[in-house]
Write an enzyme that holds these catalytic residues in place. Sequence first.
Site, PDB file in Angstrom:
ATOM      1  N   LEU A 169     -29.552  14.289 -53.507  1.00 39.65           N
ATOM      2  CA  LEU A 169     -30.840  14.039 -52.866  1.00 39.65           C
ATOM      3  C   LEU A 169     -30.752  14.458 -51.407  1.00 39.65           C
ATOM      4  O   LEU A 169     -29.822  14.060 -50.702  1.00 39.65           O
ATOM      5  CB  LEU A 169     -31.209  12.566 -52.987  1.00 39.65           C
ATOM      6  CG  LEU A 169     -32.531  12.123 -52.345  1.00 39.65           C
ATOM      7  CD1 LEU A 169     -33.152  10.973 -53.137  1.00 39.65           C
ATOM      8  CD2 LEU A 169     -32.350  11.691 -50.881  1.00 39.65           C
TER       9      LEU A 169
ATOM     10  N   PHE B  94     -25.882  12.110 -51.738  1.00 37.63           N
ATOM     11  CA  PHE B  94     -26.986  11.869 -50.817  1.00 37.63           C
ATOM     12  C   PHE B  94     -26.705  12.603 -49.519  1.00 37.63           C
ATOM     13  O   PHE B  94     -25.759  12.275 -48.799  1.00 37.63           O
ATOM     14  CB  PHE B  94     -27.150  10.372 -50.562  1.00 37.63           C
ATOM     15  CG  PHE B  94     -27.574   9.602 -51.778  1.00 37.63           C
ATOM     16  CD1 PHE B  94     -28.905   9.277 -51.976  1.00 37.63           C
ATOM     17  CD2 PHE B  94     -26.650   9.241 -52.741  1.00 37.63           C
ATOM     18  CE1 PHE B  94     -29.308   8.590 -53.116  1.00 37.63           C
ATOM     19  CE2 PHE B  94     -27.031   8.558 -53.878  1.00 37.63           C
ATOM     20  CZ  PHE B  94     -28.368   8.224 -54.069  1.00 37.63           C
ATOM     21  N   LYS B  95     -27.535  13.596 -49.238  1.00 41.57           N
ATOM     22  CA  LYS B  95     -27.410  14.343 -47.987  1.00 41.57           C
ATOM     23  C   LYS B  95     -28.399  13.743 -46.997  1.00 41.57           C
ATOM     24  O   LYS B  95     -29.608  13.928 -47.109  1.00 41.57           O
ATOM     25  CB  LYS B  95     -27.705  15.823 -48.216  1.00 41.57           C
ATOM     26  CG  LYS B  95     -27.597  16.677 -46.953  1.00 41.57           C
ATOM     27  CD  LYS B  95     -28.054  18.108 -47.234  1.00 41.57           C
ATOM     28  CE  LYS B  95     -27.985  18.965 -45.980  1.00 41.57           C
ATOM     29  NZ  LYS B  95     -28.563  20.315 -46.200  1.00 41.57           N
ATOM     30  N   ILE B  96     -27.878  13.031 -46.023  1.00 43.42           N
ATOM     31  CA  ILE B  96     -28.708  12.302 -45.077  1.00 43.42           C
ATOM     32  C   ILE B  96     -28.732  13.066 -43.754  1.00 43.42           C
ATOM     33  O   ILE B  96     -27.715  13.182 -43.069  1.00 43.42           O
ATOM     34  CB  ILE B  96     -28.190  10.869 -44.853  1.00 43.42           C
ATOM     35  CG1 ILE B  96     -28.016  10.142 -46.196  1.00 43.42           C
ATOM     36  CG2 ILE B  96     -29.119  10.105 -43.916  1.00 43.42           C
ATOM     37  CD1 ILE B  96     -29.296   9.971 -46.984  1.00 43.42           C
TER      38      ILE B  96
END
Length: 305
Positions: free
Chosen positions: A138, A166-168
């Site tokens: 994501l 999760f790429k934040i």
Amino acid sequence: MTHLPYSGIWPVAPTPFNDDGTVDLPGMKRVLDCMIDQGVDGICILANFSEQFLISDAEREALMRLSLDHVAGRVPVIVTISHYATAIAVERARLAKDLGADIVMLMPPYHGALLKGTPEQTFEQFAAVGQVGIPIMLQDAPLSGVDLPVSLLVKMAREIEMLKLFKIECPQAAAKLRSLIAEGGDAIEGPFDGEEAITLLADLDAGATGTMTSALIPDLIGPIVTDFLAGNRQAAIDGYGRVLPVVNHENRQCGFRAAKAAMVEGGVIASDFCRHPIPPLHPDTRGLLLDLMRPLDPIVLSWGK
């Protein structure tokens, strides 16, 4: 390279164009080879830094087929499949899986400033893609304009089996990563940061295990991640201090044009052409980028010479 399943440096491959604006397919192979020779842990294609919003559907499929065939399992490949329409995102995921992709990445559904998925619609789209049976990353990026609270991300991680990474890269990414990891526990298998590693050290300190940068200097950024994860904190701090001027110039002045400019300088590709309405880099901006890079002697500046 690192050895954990979802860790290390997984840069975005730029899409090279010829001076006439056509896709440079032989150049794409050289881009991928150059990245692999820099010791990357994985490669992402068709992302925003690949100029996915400037290529046609036919070009997109051709690039995906070429890239997956050429990488041929040397490193894992993430294929970006973002689309506002859930059916199209699912179709893209199926094709990526069929062609041998390891992971797909997508942002929440959005189209412009006013068409944004609700939390329920975002959950439903990712759940539908999850049914394809390929791991999902994501991407929580400001470009979508969609708010993704930690509570929603944790719910998605726990209830969508294939949502692994999760790429934040939102503002205050470190704080969000820290909360996500604390609340999500083992369900957060691959917490990553992005934005060219502009906040890398803080994000690693918050628990990130990987980073998705551009393809500019992965050979210099990768060891920072490796050192940090191995407990060599001071080495990571020192390495980050060396590369930060380049990272800052890329992030604030150049964007995705930086990697292509460096690849032209290093003989990887022949042109740093960007399709309209993206303007070319100003010569002074390009010149300063190269001036900042040369003392660091990154592989990209000599790979093709």
